[in-house]
Design an enzyme around this catalytic site. Sequence first.
Site, PDB file in Angstrom:
ATOM      1  N   ASP A  25       0.862  -1.180   0.000  1.00 15.65           N
ATOM      2  CA  ASP A  25       0.000   0.000   0.000  1.00 15.65           C
ATOM      3  C   ASP A  25       0.899   1.231   0.000  1.00 15.65           C
ATOM      4  OD1 ASP A  25      -2.406   1.529   0.334  1.00 15.65           O
ATOM      5  OD2 ASP A  25      -1.903   1.737   2.453  1.00 15.65           O
ATOM      6  N   ASP A 220      -1.886  -1.264   5.988  1.00 12.93           N
ATOM      7  CA  ASP A 220      -2.210  -0.800   7.335  1.00 12.93           C
ATOM      8  C   ASP A 220      -3.663  -0.436   7.537  1.00 12.93           C
ATOM      9  OD1 ASP A 220      -2.036   1.540   5.711  1.00 12.93           O
ATOM     10  OD2 ASP A 220      -1.830   2.753   7.519  1.00 12.93           O
TER      11      ASP A 220
END
Length: 272
Positions: A25, A220
């Site tokens: 990400d 996350d």
Amino acid sequence: ARHGILFRGGAAIEKMAEVNLVALDKTGTLTTGEMEVDSIESFPAGREQEAAELAYSLEVHGSHPIGRAIKKYAQSRGLAQREIEDFQAMSGSGVQGRDGEALCVLGRRELLEGGPLQEWIRSVPEPAPEFSENWILKDDLIARILLKDQIRVESQPILAKLKAMGVRTVMLTGDRRGAAESVGHAIGIEQVRAGLTPEQKVAAIQDYTAAGYKVAMVGDGVNDAPRLAAAYGSVAMGERGSDAAMEQSEVVLCASLVPVFVVVLYEPMSRS
């Protein structure tokens, strides 16, 4: 443990030794996630404070880096919080709610590109690559918030080490291509796939898996949980990571330090 790495069982260590592609990400993983509001633009000009108050009211209970940045900006300026009803999070796109009878939407440019404002939005230039943008819509109010994030200083050398180990690196992000490629170029990631919805990110993981890769996904956010589940190995950034991401992951980087991920991969591989 000394490096701040939590493994959920011995199988996680064995799986990491087989990984040959790492999908990451962008926000909060390759970048710090400590975004800051740079400016607010309303169309036409003059309604910037109203736009900021609406964005603050929509994001006041959120934990996404964009929401945290908006809250910090609003609170530092003493902006009023409005009463938002019928709040709803739109997975990977934004949030919405009602200010009185009026529907308010805060989200990505794609929300405008697929609606009645699609012709108008084409005339509005995208911001410089270093900025992310979020749009605010309510009745006749149209505005955007420009935000900046900081690249993790350790990202570039870590990606270089992964490449030297023969591990391919890919960024999967919902951010616009210009901003994503700017970060990708700065840190030396091999491939950038931008503008993806959460479903498209899962599909990307599945495509790499079908092509024969053993994929480790690092993320996350709450929207990362489905693709963490789809990956062969899953790694969560623990310091600011969502509960959903950490619960789904086999490895948690408790100190939220990207460099320890090299330890996760390198040491099992060196013993195999």
